[in-house]
Design a protein around this motif. Structure first.
Motif, PDB file in Angstrom:
ATOM      1  N   ALA A 178     -10.777   3.195  13.008  1.00 10.87           N
ATOM      2  CA  ALA A 178     -10.560   1.791  12.650  1.00 10.87           C
ATOM      3  C   ALA A 178     -11.799   1.197  11.987  1.00 10.87           C
ATOM      4  O   ALA A 178     -11.691   0.436  11.013  1.00 10.87           O
ATOM      5  N   THR A 179     -12.971   1.539  12.494  1.00 11.52           N
ATOM      6  CA  THR A 179     -14.221   1.045  11.903  1.00 11.52           C
ATOM      7  C   THR A 179     -14.335   1.493  10.447  1.00 11.52           C
ATOM      8  O   THR A 179     -14.682   0.698   9.556  1.00 11.52           O
ATOM      9  N   LYS A 180     -14.007   2.751  10.189  1.00 14.57           N
ATOM     10  CA  LYS A 180     -14.059   3.287   8.822  1.00 14.57           C
ATOM     11  C   LYS A 180     -13.008   2.623   7.943  1.00 14.57           C
ATOM     12  O   LYS A 180     -13.277   2.288   6.784  1.00 14.57           O
ATOM     13  N   THR A 211     -14.421  -3.091   1.262  1.00 11.53           N
ATOM     14  CA  THR A 211     -15.048  -2.634   0.013  1.00 11.53           C
ATOM     15  C   THR A 211     -14.012  -2.134  -1.001  1.00 11.53           C
ATOM     16  O   THR A 211     -14.376  -1.697  -2.096  1.00 11.53           O
ATOM     17  N   ASN A 212     -12.710  -2.187  -0.581  1.00 13.84           N
ATOM     18  CA  ASN A 212     -11.621  -1.732  -1.452  1.00 13.84           C
ATOM     19  C   ASN A 212     -11.866  -0.310  -1.966  1.00 13.84           C
ATOM     20  O   ASN A 212     -11.707  -0.019  -3.136  1.00 13.84           O
ATOM     21  N   TYR A 252       0.809  -1.220   0.000  1.00 13.90           N
ATOM     22  CA  TYR A 252       0.000   0.000   0.000  1.00 13.90           C
ATOM     23  C   TYR A 252       0.845   1.275   0.000  1.00 13.90           C
ATOM     24  O   TYR A 252       0.323   2.365   0.216  1.00 13.90           O
ATOM     25  N   ASP A 253       2.152   1.124  -0.223  1.00 13.68           N
ATOM     26  CA  ASP A 253       3.033   2.306  -0.225  1.00 13.68           C
ATOM     27  C   ASP A 253       2.755   3.208  -1.417  1.00 13.68           C
ATOM     28  O   ASP A 253       2.544   2.721  -2.537  1.00 13.68           O
TER      29      ASP A 253
END
Length: 456
Positions: A442-444, A451-452, A55-56
Protein backbone atom coordinates in the motif's frame (compact mmCIF):
# COMPACT_ATOMS: atom_id res chain seq x y z
CA UNK A 1 -31.39 -39.41 24.70
CA UNK A 2 -29.86 -38.99 21.27
CA UNK A 3 -29.93 -35.51 19.82
CA UNK A 4 -31.33 -34.92 16.33
CA UNK A 5 -29.09 -33.52 13.59
CA UNK A 6 -30.96 -30.23 13.92
CA UNK A 7 -30.17 -30.05 17.65
CA UNK A 8 -26.52 -30.98 17.10
CA UNK A 9 -26.08 -28.29 14.45
CA UNK A 10 -27.78 -25.72 16.70
CA UNK A 11 -25.49 -26.60 19.63
CA UNK A 12 -22.37 -26.50 17.44
CA UNK A 13 -23.37 -23.12 15.99
CA UNK A 14 -23.87 -21.72 19.49
CA UNK A 15 -20.50 -23.13 20.64
CA UNK A 16 -18.40 -22.07 17.65
CA UNK A 17 -19.78 -18.51 17.73
CA UNK A 18 -18.37 -17.99 21.20
CA UNK A 19 -16.06 -15.34 22.61
CA UNK A 20 -12.87 -16.65 20.88
CA UNK A 21 -14.38 -16.25 17.39
CA UNK A 22 -15.87 -12.89 18.35
CA UNK A 23 -12.40 -11.72 19.41
CA UNK A 24 -10.91 -13.06 16.17
CA UNK A 25 -13.45 -11.34 13.89
CA UNK A 26 -13.99 -8.04 15.71
CA UNK A 27 -10.60 -7.93 17.41
CA UNK A 28 -8.78 -8.93 14.23
CA UNK A 29 -10.78 -6.44 12.18
CA UNK A 30 -10.17 -3.68 14.72
CA UNK A 31 -6.44 -4.43 14.66
CA UNK A 32 -6.42 -4.19 10.85
CA UNK A 33 -8.47 -0.98 11.07
CA UNK A 34 -5.85 0.62 13.33
CA UNK A 35 -2.84 -1.04 11.64
CA UNK A 36 -3.88 0.42 8.27
CA UNK A 37 -3.42 3.87 9.76
CA UNK A 38 -6.85 4.57 8.25
CA UNK A 39 -5.00 5.24 4.97
CA UNK A 40 -7.46 3.23 2.81
CA UNK A 41 -10.38 5.25 4.21
CA UNK A 42 -8.75 8.47 3.01
CA UNK A 43 -8.82 7.15 -0.56
CA UNK A 44 -12.52 6.32 -0.90
CA UNK A 45 -12.78 8.86 -3.73
CA UNK A 46 -9.95 7.08 -5.52
CA UNK A 47 -11.74 3.76 -4.93
CA UNK A 48 -14.83 5.15 -6.69
CA UNK A 49 -12.65 6.30 -9.62
CA UNK A 50 -11.24 2.77 -9.91
CA UNK A 51 -14.77 1.38 -9.80
CA UNK A 52 -15.83 3.67 -12.65
CA UNK A 53 -13.18 2.07 -14.85
CA UNK A 54 -10.63 4.88 -14.92
CA UNK A 55 -7.74 2.42 -14.45
CA UNK A 56 -9.12 -0.60 -16.35
CA UNK A 57 -6.84 -2.22 -18.91
CA UNK A 58 -7.96 -5.06 -21.14
CA UNK A 59 -4.56 -6.81 -21.06
CA UNK A 60 -4.42 -7.04 -17.24
CA UNK A 61 -4.58 -10.60 -15.82
CA UNK A 62 -7.99 -11.76 -14.57
CA UNK A 63 -11.54 -12.33 -15.79
CA UNK A 64 -13.66 -9.46 -14.42
CA UNK A 65 -13.38 -5.67 -14.42
CA UNK A 66 -13.20 -3.89 -11.04
CA UNK A 67 -16.88 -2.99 -11.39
CA UNK A 68 -17.95 -6.53 -12.27
CA UNK A 69 -15.89 -7.98 -9.40
CA UNK A 70 -17.47 -5.62 -6.85
CA UNK A 71 -20.95 -6.02 -8.36
CA UNK A 72 -20.62 -9.80 -8.19
CA UNK A 73 -19.32 -9.67 -4.60
CA UNK A 74 -22.11 -7.26 -3.59
CA UNK A 75 -24.66 -9.38 -5.45
CA UNK A 76 -23.60 -12.23 -3.16
CA UNK A 77 -23.82 -10.12 -0.01
CA UNK A 78 -26.71 -7.73 -0.73
CA UNK A 79 -29.32 -10.42 -0.58
CA UNK A 80 -31.58 -12.10 1.93
CA UNK A 81 -29.15 -11.26 4.73
CA UNK A 82 -30.07 -7.60 4.26
CA UNK A 83 -33.83 -8.14 4.27
CA UNK A 84 -34.37 -11.29 6.28
CA UNK A 85 -31.12 -11.32 8.30
CA UNK A 86 -31.74 -7.88 9.76
CA UNK A 87 -35.21 -8.95 10.89
CA UNK A 88 -33.66 -12.02 12.54
CA UNK A 89 -31.13 -9.79 14.32
CA UNK A 90 -33.92 -7.58 15.70
CA UNK A 91 -36.11 -10.57 16.63
CA UNK A 92 -33.31 -12.37 18.51
CA UNK A 93 -31.22 -9.50 19.86
CA UNK A 94 -33.42 -6.41 19.82
CA UNK A 95 -32.75 -3.05 18.15
CA UNK A 96 -29.31 -2.82 19.79
CA UNK A 97 -28.05 -5.62 17.55
CA UNK A 98 -28.13 -3.12 14.68
CA UNK A 99 -25.47 -0.99 16.37
CA UNK A 100 -23.15 -3.98 16.55
CA UNK A 101 -23.83 -4.67 12.89
CA UNK A 102 -22.59 -1.12 12.18
CA UNK A 103 -19.44 -1.65 14.27
CA UNK A 104 -18.80 -4.90 12.45
CA UNK A 105 -19.23 -3.12 9.10
CA UNK A 106 -16.62 -0.45 9.89
CA UNK A 107 -14.00 -2.96 10.94
CA UNK A 108 -15.20 -5.14 8.06
CA UNK A 109 -14.18 -2.45 5.59
CA UNK A 110 -10.59 -2.70 6.85
CA UNK A 111 -10.77 -6.50 6.79
CA UNK A 112 -12.04 -6.47 3.19
CA UNK A 113 -9.23 -4.11 2.16
CA UNK A 114 -6.59 -6.50 3.49
CA UNK A 115 -8.19 -9.81 2.45
CA UNK A 116 -8.96 -8.68 -1.10
CA UNK A 117 -5.58 -7.01 -1.60
CA UNK A 118 -4.03 -10.34 -0.59
CA UNK A 119 -6.32 -12.21 -2.99
CA UNK A 120 -4.62 -10.40 -5.90
CA UNK A 121 -1.11 -10.39 -4.39
CA UNK A 122 -1.18 -14.17 -3.97
CA UNK A 123 -3.28 -15.46 -6.81
CA UNK A 124 -3.03 -19.06 -7.83
CA UNK A 125 -3.70 -20.86 -11.10
CA UNK A 126 -5.72 -23.91 -11.95
CA UNK A 127 -4.43 -26.78 -14.06
CA UNK A 128 -5.44 -24.86 -17.20
CA UNK A 129 -3.44 -21.78 -16.22
CA UNK A 130 -6.49 -19.64 -15.34
CA UNK A 131 -6.06 -17.06 -12.57
CA UNK A 132 -7.75 -17.97 -9.26
CA UNK A 133 -8.11 -16.11 -5.98
CA UNK A 134 -9.30 -16.63 -2.45
CA UNK A 135 -8.01 -17.47 1.05
CA UNK A 136 -6.94 -20.97 0.00
CA UNK A 137 -4.52 -19.50 -2.56
CA UNK A 138 -3.45 -16.71 -0.19
CA UNK A 139 -2.52 -19.39 2.34
CA UNK A 140 -0.65 -21.69 -0.05
CA UNK A 141 1.01 -18.95 -2.13
CA UNK A 142 1.59 -16.42 0.66
CA UNK A 143 2.35 -18.63 3.66
CA UNK A 144 3.79 -21.63 1.82
CA UNK A 145 2.87 -25.21 1.02
CA UNK A 146 3.30 -26.38 4.62
CA UNK A 147 0.22 -24.30 5.47
CA UNK A 148 -1.90 -26.19 2.93
CA UNK A 149 -3.95 -28.04 5.61
CA UNK A 150 -5.31 -24.64 6.68
CA UNK A 151 -6.24 -23.91 3.06
CA UNK A 152 -7.96 -27.29 2.78
CA UNK A 153 -9.82 -26.52 6.03
CA UNK A 154 -11.14 -23.27 4.55
CA UNK A 155 -12.18 -24.81 1.24
CA UNK A 156 -13.93 -27.72 2.98
CA UNK A 157 -15.95 -25.38 5.20
CA UNK A 158 -16.63 -23.22 2.14
CA UNK A 159 -18.39 -26.09 0.39
CA UNK A 160 -21.13 -25.84 3.04
CA UNK A 161 -20.98 -22.11 3.79
CA UNK A 162 -21.57 -21.14 0.17
CA UNK A 163 -24.57 -23.40 -0.33
CA UNK A 164 -27.70 -21.41 -1.28
CA UNK A 165 -29.80 -22.77 1.58
CA UNK A 166 -30.74 -19.51 3.34
CA UNK A 167 -31.52 -17.60 0.14
CA UNK A 168 -33.65 -20.40 -1.32
CA UNK A 169 -35.48 -20.94 1.97
CA UNK A 170 -36.37 -17.28 2.49
CA UNK A 171 -37.22 -16.59 -1.16
CA UNK A 172 -39.67 -19.49 -1.09
CA UNK A 173 -41.13 -18.32 2.24
CA UNK A 174 -41.61 -14.81 0.82
CA UNK A 175 -43.68 -16.11 -2.07
CA UNK A 176 -45.67 -18.38 0.27
CA UNK A 177 -46.47 -15.43 2.56
CA UNK A 178 -47.32 -13.01 -0.24
CA UNK A 179 -49.66 -15.40 -2.05
CA UNK A 180 -51.11 -16.61 1.28
CA UNK A 181 -50.78 -20.31 0.50
CA UNK A 182 -52.92 -22.48 2.77
CA UNK A 183 -51.01 -24.54 5.35
CA UNK A 184 -52.24 -27.86 3.94
CA UNK A 185 -50.76 -26.95 0.53
CA UNK A 186 -47.56 -25.51 2.02
CA UNK A 187 -45.19 -28.42 1.27
CA UNK A 188 -46.23 -28.93 -2.36
CA UNK A 189 -46.12 -25.19 -3.06
CA UNK A 190 -42.63 -24.85 -1.57
CA UNK A 191 -41.38 -27.84 -3.54
CA UNK A 192 -42.71 -26.47 -6.84
CA UNK A 193 -41.27 -23.03 -6.10
CA UNK A 194 -37.92 -24.59 -5.21
CA UNK A 195 -37.81 -26.45 -8.53
CA UNK A 196 -38.73 -23.29 -10.45
CA UNK A 197 -36.05 -21.23 -8.68
CA UNK A 198 -33.48 -23.96 -9.34
CA UNK A 199 -34.23 -23.94 -13.08
CA UNK A 200 -33.84 -20.13 -13.33
CA UNK A 201 -30.54 -20.20 -11.41
CA UNK A 202 -29.21 -23.06 -13.55
CA UNK A 203 -29.70 -20.98 -16.74
CA UNK A 204 -27.19 -18.42 -15.40
CA UNK A 205 -24.61 -20.33 -13.36
CA UNK A 206 -23.82 -22.93 -16.00
CA UNK A 207 -22.61 -20.04 -18.16
CA UNK A 208 -19.56 -19.52 -15.93
CA UNK A 209 -18.03 -16.59 -14.07
CA UNK A 210 -18.20 -14.10 -16.99
CA UNK A 211 -21.95 -14.56 -17.38
CA UNK A 212 -22.42 -14.29 -13.61
CA UNK A 213 -20.37 -11.06 -13.59
CA UNK A 214 -22.36 -9.62 -16.49
CA UNK A 215 -25.75 -10.41 -14.91
CA UNK A 216 -24.66 -9.13 -11.48
CA UNK A 217 -23.40 -5.87 -13.00
CA UNK A 218 -26.90 -5.17 -14.34
CA UNK A 219 -28.90 -6.34 -11.29
CA UNK A 220 -26.98 -4.71 -8.43
CA UNK A 221 -27.58 -1.00 -9.23
CA UNK A 222 -31.25 -1.68 -9.99
CA UNK A 223 -31.94 -3.56 -6.77
CA UNK A 224 -30.22 -1.02 -4.51
CA UNK A 225 -32.05 1.97 -6.08
CA UNK A 226 -35.50 0.33 -5.91
CA UNK A 227 -34.97 -0.67 -2.29
CA UNK A 228 -33.62 2.77 -1.36
CA UNK A 229 -36.70 4.53 -2.78
CA UNK A 230 -39.09 2.11 -1.05
CA UNK A 231 -37.54 2.44 2.41
CA UNK A 232 -37.17 6.23 2.03
CA UNK A 233 -40.93 6.36 1.43
CA UNK A 234 -41.59 4.33 4.61
CA UNK A 235 -39.35 6.62 6.66
CA UNK A 236 -41.01 9.74 5.26
CA UNK A 237 -44.42 8.37 6.26
CA UNK A 238 -43.10 7.73 9.79
CA UNK A 239 -40.62 10.63 9.93
CA UNK A 240 -41.64 11.61 13.49
CA UNK A 241 -40.37 8.25 14.77
CA UNK A 242 -36.91 8.31 13.15
CA UNK A 243 -35.04 10.27 15.90
CA UNK A 244 -36.47 7.95 18.54
CA UNK A 245 -35.37 4.90 16.55
CA UNK A 246 -31.73 5.96 16.59
CA UNK A 247 -31.93 6.66 20.33
CA UNK A 248 -33.44 3.20 20.87
CA UNK A 249 -30.68 1.50 18.87
CA UNK A 250 -27.88 3.23 20.82
CA UNK A 251 -29.48 2.77 24.23
CA UNK A 252 -30.31 -0.88 23.60
CA UNK A 253 -26.80 -1.60 22.29
CA UNK A 254 -25.17 -0.88 25.65
CA UNK A 255 -27.86 -1.96 28.07
CA UNK A 256 -27.26 -4.90 30.37
CA UNK A 257 -30.46 -6.32 28.96
CA UNK A 258 -31.76 -5.62 25.49
CA UNK A 259 -35.35 -4.56 24.86
CA UNK A 260 -36.15 -8.14 23.87
CA UNK A 261 -34.45 -9.62 26.92
CA UNK A 262 -31.08 -10.74 25.53
CA UNK A 263 -27.90 -10.34 27.58
CA UNK A 264 -25.34 -7.85 26.24
CA UNK A 265 -22.90 -10.56 25.17
CA UNK A 266 -25.60 -12.36 23.22
CA UNK A 267 -26.65 -9.04 21.71
CA UNK A 268 -23.13 -8.33 20.42
CA UNK A 269 -22.72 -11.86 19.03
CA UNK A 270 -26.11 -11.58 17.29
CA UNK A 271 -25.09 -8.31 15.61
CA UNK A 272 -21.70 -9.65 14.55
CA UNK A 273 -23.17 -12.91 13.20
CA UNK A 274 -25.81 -11.14 11.15
CA UNK A 275 -23.28 -8.58 9.87
CA UNK A 276 -20.95 -11.42 8.93
CA UNK A 277 -23.80 -13.07 7.05
CA UNK A 278 -24.64 -9.75 5.42
CA UNK A 279 -21.26 -8.37 4.29
CA UNK A 280 -19.08 -11.51 4.70
CA UNK A 281 -16.05 -9.47 5.81
CA UNK A 282 -13.47 -11.88 7.20
CA UNK A 283 -15.25 -14.99 5.95
CA UNK A 284 -13.24 -15.31 2.74
CA UNK A 285 -15.92 -15.42 0.07
CA UNK A 286 -15.41 -11.96 -1.46
CA UNK A 287 -11.64 -12.53 -1.98
CA UNK A 288 -12.53 -15.42 -4.30
CA UNK A 289 -14.43 -12.99 -6.53
CA UNK A 290 -12.06 -10.02 -6.22
CA UNK A 291 -9.14 -12.35 -6.92
CA UNK A 292 -10.43 -12.69 -10.49
CA UNK A 293 -10.34 -8.91 -11.15
CA UNK A 294 -8.37 -7.63 -14.13
CA UNK A 295 -5.55 -5.75 -12.44
CA UNK A 296 -1.84 -5.89 -11.66
CA UNK A 297 -2.27 -3.66 -8.61
CA UNK A 298 -3.50 -5.57 -5.52
CA UNK A 299 -4.19 -2.40 -3.51
CA UNK A 300 -6.57 -1.20 -6.20
CA UNK A 301 -8.79 -4.22 -5.73
CA UNK A 302 -8.56 -3.90 -1.94
CA UNK A 303 -9.84 -0.33 -2.16
CA UNK A 304 -12.75 -1.35 -4.39
CA UNK A 305 -13.61 -4.30 -2.12
CA UNK A 306 -13.63 -1.96 0.88
CA UNK A 307 -16.75 -0.27 -0.54
CA UNK A 308 -18.70 -3.53 -0.18
CA UNK A 309 -19.50 -3.43 3.58
CA UNK A 310 -20.35 0.29 3.31
CA UNK A 311 -22.96 -0.37 0.61
CA UNK A 312 -24.14 -3.63 2.07
CA UNK A 313 -24.38 -3.11 5.82
CA UNK A 314 -24.13 0.63 6.47
CA UNK A 315 -26.62 1.45 3.71
CA UNK A 316 -28.92 -1.46 2.83
CA UNK A 317 -29.06 -3.20 6.23
CA UNK A 318 -29.62 0.14 7.96
CA UNK A 319 -32.51 0.89 5.61
CA UNK A 320 -34.16 -2.44 6.46
CA UNK A 321 -33.66 -1.93 10.20
CA UNK A 322 -35.12 1.59 10.13
CA UNK A 323 -38.15 0.41 8.13
CA UNK A 324 -38.87 -2.45 10.57
CA UNK A 325 -38.39 -0.32 13.68
CA UNK A 326 -40.43 2.58 12.26
CA UNK A 327 -43.33 0.25 11.51
CA UNK A 328 -43.54 -0.92 15.12
CA UNK A 329 -44.45 -4.51 14.10
CA UNK A 330 -41.27 -5.91 15.69
CA UNK A 331 -42.76 -5.50 19.17
CA UNK A 332 -44.22 -8.86 20.12
CA UNK A 333 -44.15 -10.15 16.54
CA UNK A 334 -44.56 -13.92 16.40
CA UNK A 335 -41.90 -15.06 13.97
CA UNK A 336 -38.89 -13.50 12.33
CA UNK A 337 -37.00 -13.42 9.08
CA UNK A 338 -38.74 -12.34 5.91
CA UNK A 339 -42.20 -12.58 7.51
CA UNK A 340 -41.37 -9.71 9.88
CA UNK A 341 -40.01 -7.52 7.07
CA UNK A 342 -43.10 -8.16 4.95
CA UNK A 343 -45.36 -7.24 7.87
CA UNK A 344 -43.35 -4.04 8.45
CA UNK A 345 -43.65 -2.88 4.84
CA UNK A 346 -47.39 -3.66 4.73
CA UNK A 347 -47.99 -1.86 8.03
CA UNK A 348 -46.76 1.46 6.60
CA UNK A 349 -47.32 1.43 2.84
CA UNK A 350 -50.95 1.77 1.67
CA UNK A 351 -53.12 -0.92 0.06
CA UNK A 352 -50.71 -3.72 1.09
CA UNK A 353 -48.38 -2.48 -1.64
CA UNK A 354 -45.44 -3.21 0.67
CA UNK A 355 -45.71 -6.94 0.01
CA UNK A 356 -45.68 -6.43 -3.75
CA UNK A 357 -42.71 -4.05 -3.75
CA UNK A 358 -40.72 -6.10 -1.23
CA UNK A 359 -41.41 -9.27 -3.20
CA UNK A 360 -39.90 -7.64 -6.30
CA UNK A 361 -36.87 -6.54 -4.25
CA UNK A 362 -36.54 -9.99 -2.69
CA UNK A 363 -36.64 -11.64 -6.10
CA UNK A 364 -33.83 -9.42 -7.39
CA UNK A 365 -31.80 -9.64 -4.17
CA UNK A 366 -32.16 -13.39 -3.75
CA UNK A 367 -31.50 -14.32 -7.37
CA UNK A 368 -28.42 -12.09 -7.57
CA UNK A 369 -27.05 -13.91 -4.51
CA UNK A 370 -28.02 -17.32 -5.84
CA UNK A 371 -26.24 -16.61 -9.12
CA UNK A 372 -23.01 -15.54 -7.43
CA UNK A 373 -22.65 -18.03 -4.58
CA UNK A 374 -22.28 -20.91 -7.00
CA UNK A 375 -18.90 -19.52 -8.08
CA UNK A 376 -17.62 -19.63 -4.50
CA UNK A 377 -18.52 -23.29 -4.03
CA UNK A 378 -17.09 -24.13 -7.46
CA UNK A 379 -13.82 -22.39 -6.46
CA UNK A 380 -13.59 -24.35 -3.20
CA UNK A 381 -14.24 -27.73 -4.84
CA UNK A 382 -11.86 -26.93 -7.71
CA UNK A 383 -9.10 -26.16 -5.20
CA UNK A 384 -9.71 -29.41 -3.34
CA UNK A 385 -9.84 -31.46 -6.56
CA UNK A 386 -9.56 -29.90 -10.02
CA UNK A 387 -11.61 -27.68 -12.33
CA UNK A 388 -13.27 -30.59 -14.10
CA UNK A 389 -14.60 -32.05 -10.86
CA UNK A 390 -15.30 -28.54 -9.51
CA UNK A 391 -17.87 -27.95 -12.24
CA UNK A 392 -20.00 -30.70 -10.68
CA UNK A 393 -20.60 -28.39 -7.69
CA UNK A 394 -23.27 -26.62 -9.73
CA UNK A 395 -25.37 -29.80 -9.73
CA UNK A 396 -25.09 -30.05 -5.92
CA UNK A 397 -25.91 -26.35 -5.73
CA UNK A 398 -29.10 -26.71 -7.79
CA UNK A 399 -30.25 -29.71 -5.74
CA UNK A 400 -29.66 -27.76 -2.52
CA UNK A 401 -32.01 -25.01 -3.69
CA UNK A 402 -34.86 -27.52 -3.95
CA UNK A 403 -34.10 -29.17 -0.58
CA UNK A 404 -33.64 -25.85 1.27
CA UNK A 405 -37.00 -24.61 0.02
CA UNK A 406 -38.85 -27.16 2.16
CA UNK A 407 -36.79 -27.40 5.37
CA UNK A 408 -36.96 -25.33 8.59
CA UNK A 409 -35.37 -21.87 8.76
CA UNK A 410 -33.65 -22.46 12.13
CA UNK A 411 -31.73 -25.45 10.80
CA UNK A 412 -30.64 -23.51 7.72
CA UNK A 413 -29.41 -20.54 9.79
CA UNK A 414 -27.44 -22.71 12.22
CA UNK A 415 -25.86 -24.78 9.44
CA UNK A 416 -24.66 -21.76 7.43
CA UNK A 417 -23.58 -19.85 10.56
CA UNK A 418 -21.46 -22.84 11.63
CA UNK A 419 -19.74 -23.07 8.26
CA UNK A 420 -19.14 -19.30 8.20
CA UNK A 421 -17.46 -19.48 11.60
CA UNK A 422 -15.12 -22.23 10.39
CA UNK A 423 -14.31 -20.26 7.21
CA UNK A 424 -13.45 -17.15 9.22
CA UNK A 425 -10.70 -18.86 11.25
CA UNK A 426 -8.20 -19.52 8.39
CA UNK A 427 -9.20 -16.32 6.57
CA UNK A 428 -8.54 -13.95 9.47
CA UNK A 429 -5.45 -15.82 10.74
CA UNK A 430 -3.72 -15.76 7.34
CA UNK A 431 -4.69 -12.10 6.87
CA UNK A 432 -3.22 -11.06 10.22
CA UNK A 433 0.03 -12.89 9.44
CA UNK A 434 0.35 -11.35 5.97
CA UNK A 435 -0.94 -7.86 6.88
CA UNK A 436 2.61 -6.34 6.83
CA UNK A 437 2.91 -7.41 3.17
CA UNK A 438 -0.26 -5.47 2.34
CA UNK A 439 0.88 -2.40 4.25
CA UNK A 440 4.22 -2.42 2.41
CA UNK A 441 2.44 -2.78 -0.94
CA UNK A 442 0.00 0.00 0.00
CA UNK A 443 2.86 2.39 0.80
CA UNK A 444 4.36 1.76 -2.65
CA UNK A 445 0.99 2.06 -4.39
CA UNK A 446 0.00 5.37 -2.82
CA UNK A 447 3.46 6.75 -3.62
CA UNK A 448 2.98 5.75 -7.25
CA UNK A 449 -0.48 7.32 -7.18
CA UNK A 450 0.89 10.63 -5.95
CA UNK A 451 3.70 10.63 -8.53
CA UNK A 452 1.49 9.11 -11.28
CA UNK A 453 4.16 6.51 -11.96
CA UNK A 454 2.20 3.26 -12.23
CA UNK A 455 1.44 1.48 -15.48
CA UNK A 456 -1.72 -0.58 -15.01
Amino acid sequence: MFLSIQDLVAQFSSWVWGIPLLILLIGGGLYLFIYSGLVPFRYIGHAVAILRGKYDKADSPGDLSHYEALSSAIAATVGMGNISGVAIAIATGGPGAIFWMWVSAFVGMATKFFTCSLSVMYRGKDENGNVKGGPMYVITEGLGKRWKPLAVFFASAGLIGTLPAFQANQLTQTLIDVFQVQKENDFVAKLLLGITIAIIVALVIFGGIKRIGSVAGKLVPLMVVVYLITVATILLLRIEQVPGIFSLIFEDAFSGKSVLGGALGVLIITGVKRAAFSNEAGLGTAPMMHGTAKTKEPIREGLVAMLGPAIDTLLVCSLTALAILASGVWKGFQGNGISMTLAAFDAVLPYNSGSVILTICVLIFAFSTLFTYSFYGFSCLSFLTNTKIGKNYNYIYILTIVIASIIKLDFVINLIDSAYALMAIPTVLSTLILAPKVKKEATKYFHKLKTNSFES
